[in-house]
Design a protein around this motif. Structure first.
Motif, PDB file in Angstrom:
ATOM      1  N   MET A   1       0.752  -1.117   0.023  1.00  0.00           N
ATOM      2  CA  MET A   1      -0.039   0.073   0.063  1.00  0.00           C
ATOM      3  C   MET A   1       0.896   1.188   0.025  1.00  0.00           C
ATOM      4  SD  MET A   1      -2.817   0.981   2.931  1.00  0.00           S
ATOM      5  CE  MET A   1      -3.793  -0.437   2.906  1.00  0.00           C
ATOM      6  N   ASP A   2       0.811   2.058  -1.028  1.00  0.00           N
ATOM      7  CA  ASP A   2       1.468   3.266  -1.015  1.00  0.00           C
ATOM      8  C   ASP A   2       1.276   4.455   0.016  1.00  0.00           C
ATOM      9  OD1 ASP A   2       2.950   2.398  -3.530  1.00  0.00           O
ATOM     10  OD2 ASP A   2       1.218   3.522  -4.452  1.00  0.00           O
ATOM     11  N   ASN A   3       2.053   4.933   0.529  1.00  0.00           N
ATOM     12  CA  ASN A   3       1.971   5.931   1.658  1.00  0.00           C
ATOM     13  C   ASN A   3       2.002   7.406   1.166  1.00  0.00           C
ATOM     14  OD1 ASN A   3       1.653   6.556   4.701  1.00  0.00           O
ATOM     15  ND2 ASN A   3       3.562   7.709   4.125  1.00  0.00           N
ATOM     16  N   HIS A   4       1.012   8.223   1.514  1.00  0.00           N
ATOM     17  CA  HIS A   4       0.727   9.581   0.707  1.00  0.00           C
ATOM     18  C   HIS A   4       1.320  10.638   1.917  1.00  0.00           C
ATOM     19  CE1 HIS A   4      -0.663  12.786  -1.531  1.00  0.00           C
ATOM     20  NE2 HIS A   4      -1.059  13.433  -0.644  1.00  0.00           N
ATOM     21  N   ASP A   5       2.133  11.387   1.484  1.00  0.00           N
ATOM     22  CA  ASP A   5       2.775  12.472   2.432  1.00  0.00           C
ATOM     23  C   ASP A   5       2.305  13.937   1.808  1.00  0.00           C
ATOM     24  OD1 ASP A   5       4.058  14.009   4.388  1.00  0.00           O
ATOM     25  OD2 ASP A   5       6.092  12.724   4.339  1.00  0.00           O
ATOM     26  N   LEU A   6       1.732  14.599   2.415  1.00  0.00           N
ATOM     27  CA  LEU A   6       1.196  15.828   2.231  1.00  0.00           C
ATOM     28  C   LEU A   6       2.314  16.855   2.049  1.00  0.00           C
ATOM     29  CD1 LEU A   6      -2.311  16.111   3.965  1.00  0.00           C
ATOM     30  CD2 LEU A   6      -2.067  15.977   1.602  1.00  0.00           C
ATOM     31  N   LYS A   7       3.409  16.495   2.856  1.00  0.00           N
ATOM     32  CA  LYS A   7       4.411  17.518   2.853  1.00  0.00           C
ATOM     33  C   LYS A   7       5.119  17.333   1.645  1.00  0.00           C
ATOM     34  CE  LYS A   7       6.723  16.159   6.370  1.00  0.00           C
ATOM     35  NZ  LYS A   7       5.903  15.045   6.857  1.00  0.00           N
ATOM     36  N   GLU A   8       5.202  16.229   1.026  1.00  0.00           N
ATOM     37  CA  GLU A   8       5.858  16.041  -0.567  1.00  0.00           C
ATOM     38  C   GLU A   8       4.941  16.443  -1.837  1.00  0.00           C
ATOM     39  OE1 GLU A   8       9.152  15.360  -0.159  1.00  0.00           O
ATOM     40  OE2 GLU A   8       8.814  15.334   2.127  1.00  0.00           O
ATOM     41  N   ASP A   9       3.987  16.764  -1.477  1.00  0.00           N
ATOM     42  CA  ASP A   9       2.895  17.030  -2.580  1.00  0.00           C
ATOM     43  C   ASP A   9       3.337  18.379  -3.176  1.00  0.00           C
ATOM     44  OD1 ASP A   9       0.862  17.648  -4.341  1.00  0.00           O
ATOM     45  OD2 ASP A   9      -0.683  16.802  -2.964  1.00  0.00           O
ATOM     46  N   PRO A  10       3.766  18.368  -4.373  1.00  0.00           N
ATOM     47  CA  PRO A  10       4.469  19.729  -5.135  1.00  0.00           C
ATOM     48  C   PRO A  10       3.272  20.803  -5.097  1.00  0.00           C
ATOM     49  CG  PRO A  10       3.848  18.033  -6.656  1.00  0.00           C
ATOM     50  CD  PRO A  10       3.982  17.273  -5.454  1.00  0.00           C
ATOM     51  N   ARG A  11       1.836  20.176  -5.219  1.00  0.00           N
ATOM     52  CA  ARG A  11       0.940  21.298  -5.074  1.00  0.00           C
ATOM     53  C   ARG A  11       0.523  21.995  -4.035  1.00  0.00           C
ATOM     54  NH1 ARG A  11      -3.432  16.924  -7.124  1.00  0.00           N
ATOM     55  NH2 ARG A  11      -2.237  15.616  -5.030  1.00  0.00           N
ATOM     56  N   LEU A  12       1.294  21.585  -3.014  1.00  0.00           N
ATOM     57  CA  LEU A  12       1.003  22.361  -1.483  1.00  0.00           C
ATOM     58  C   LEU A  12       2.251  22.717  -1.024  1.00  0.00           C
ATOM     59  CD1 LEU A  12      -1.356  19.471   0.179  1.00  0.00           C
ATOM     60  CD2 LEU A  12      -1.892  21.184  -1.070  1.00  0.00           C
ATOM     61  N   PRO A  13       2.115  24.082  -0.677  1.00  0.00           N
ATOM     62  CA  PRO A  13       3.559  24.973  -0.162  1.00  0.00           C
ATOM     63  C   PRO A  13       3.928  24.387   1.220  1.00  0.00           C
ATOM     64  CG  PRO A  13       1.359  26.137   0.106  1.00  0.00           C
ATOM     65  CD  PRO A  13       0.762  25.035  -0.254  1.00  0.00           C
ATOM     66  N   TYR A  14       4.413  23.089   1.259  1.00  0.00           N
ATOM     67  CA  TYR A  14       4.861  22.762   2.665  1.00  0.00           C
ATOM     68  C   TYR A  14       6.383  22.510   2.502  1.00  0.00           C
ATOM     69  CZ  TYR A  14       0.409  21.474   4.769  1.00  0.00           C
ATOM     70  OH  TYR A  14      -0.989  21.529   5.175  1.00  0.00           O
ATOM     71  N   ARG A  15       7.073  23.283   1.806  1.00  0.00           N
ATOM     72  CA  ARG A  15       8.460  23.324   1.585  1.00  0.00           C
ATOM     73  C   ARG A  15       8.740  25.044   1.398  1.00  0.00           C
ATOM     74  NH1 ARG A  15      10.313  19.087  -2.983  1.00  0.00           N
ATOM     75  NH2 ARG A  15       9.488  17.202  -1.949  1.00  0.00           N
ATOM     76  N   ALA A  16       9.589  25.330   2.255  1.00  0.00           N
ATOM     77  CA  ALA A  16      10.124  26.885   2.549  1.00  0.00           C
ATOM     78  C   ALA A  16      11.636  26.870   2.787  1.00  0.00           C
ATOM     79  CB  ALA A  16       9.179  27.612   3.518  1.00  0.00           C
ATOM     80  N   THR A  17      12.075  28.072   2.307  1.00  0.00           N
ATOM     81  CA  THR A  17      13.646  28.414   2.605  1.00  0.00           C
ATOM     82  C   THR A  17      13.280  29.705   3.263  1.00  0.00           C
ATOM     83  OG1 THR A  17      13.832  29.862   0.558  1.00  0.00           O
ATOM     84  CG2 THR A  17      14.203  27.497   0.137  1.00  0.00           C
ATOM     85  N   SER A  18      14.802  30.220   4.003  1.00  0.00           N
ATOM     86  CA  SER A  18      14.918  31.397   4.764  1.00  0.00           C
ATOM     87  C   SER A  18      14.599  32.460   3.855  1.00  0.00           C
ATOM     88  CB  SER A  18      16.174  31.400   5.320  1.00  0.00           C
ATOM     89  OG  SER A  18      17.266  31.582   4.424  1.00  0.00           O
ATOM     90  N   ARG A  19      14.337  32.292   2.492  1.00  0.00           N
ATOM     91  CA  ARG A  19      13.791  33.638   1.747  1.00  0.00           C
ATOM     92  C   ARG A  19      12.223  33.933   1.930  1.00  0.00           C
ATOM     93  NH1 ARG A  19      13.671  33.430  -3.198  1.00  0.00           N
ATOM     94  NH2 ARG A  19      13.652  31.244  -3.416  1.00  0.00           N
TER      95      ARG A  19
END
Length: 208
Positions: A1-19
């Protein structure tokens, strides 16, 4: 069974940098509960967070059993507001109102949530389990950045976002200040905590 991680979804802004960056946040479904007061000292806050996590794990279990879909429980998030936004940069926590949230994947339905919350409450005595609701949030245009360090050191970054970046780029704040807690504060040293700071914005009125 595949596991879905919302943090890795490119459509959602769960990644950020210090900028500082401008993002467009889509509609996201959450388990959520509201309250007010200092999160460091409020029993209500602690009880709400416990209820949200227990309910989210209950939803995850029901989704696996009934839908055959598996997901990682998303990080805790908080929307914070007050009569005067300056209380956030000043860290005047007693004046804060909050809505704590945990995002849910798109296949989670009202029925799955209801069953998941009931499952959680049947297994644990959740003092604030009755506060947990299923809702959606649409933030749209927002400014966000990644803060690394203690929560109480966020003030200068928030002030820079509101007092420098937004005016320089023609924006003004709209709606609640939003934080996404990527680190587990129970297992992470304060200086290594990673938190996305987000503020929904709108275009400023042009200067006459």
């Amino acid at each position: 069974m595949d596991n879905h991680d919302l943090k890795e979804d490119p459509r959602l802004p769960y990644r950020a940098t210090s900028r500082m960056e401008v993002v467009d946040v889509p509609t996201i479904a959450f388990l959520a509960a509201t309250g007010e007061g200092d999160p460091n000292t409020s029993p209500l806050y602690a009880d709400v967070v416990e209820a949200l996590y227990a309910s989210s794990y209950g939803v995850r279990a029901v989704a696996i059993e009934e839908l055959g879909r598996k997901h990682t429980v998303a990080p805790l998030e908080g929307r914070w507001w007050a009569d005067d936004l300056r209380v956030f940069s000043a860290r005047d926590k007693d004046a804060w109102h909050w809505q704590m949230m945990i995002a849910q994947p798109p296949w989670v339905t009202v029925d799955v949530v209801t069953a998941g919350i009931e499952r959680a409450r049947s297994r644990r005595d959740l003092a604030e389990g009755g506060r947990v609701t299923f809702t959606t949030v649409t933030e749209g245009l927002a400014v966000q950045t990644l803060h690394v360090g203690p929560y109480d050191a966020e003030g200068p970054t928030i002030a820079r976002m509101h007092d420098e970046f937004m005016p320089q780029h023609g924006y003004r704040p709209r709606g609640a200040h939003h934080e996404i807690y990527l680190s587990d504060a129970r297992r992470t040293a304060p200086e290594r905590l990673r938190t996305i700071l987000r503020q929904p914005v709108e275009q400023s009125e042009p200067q006459s």
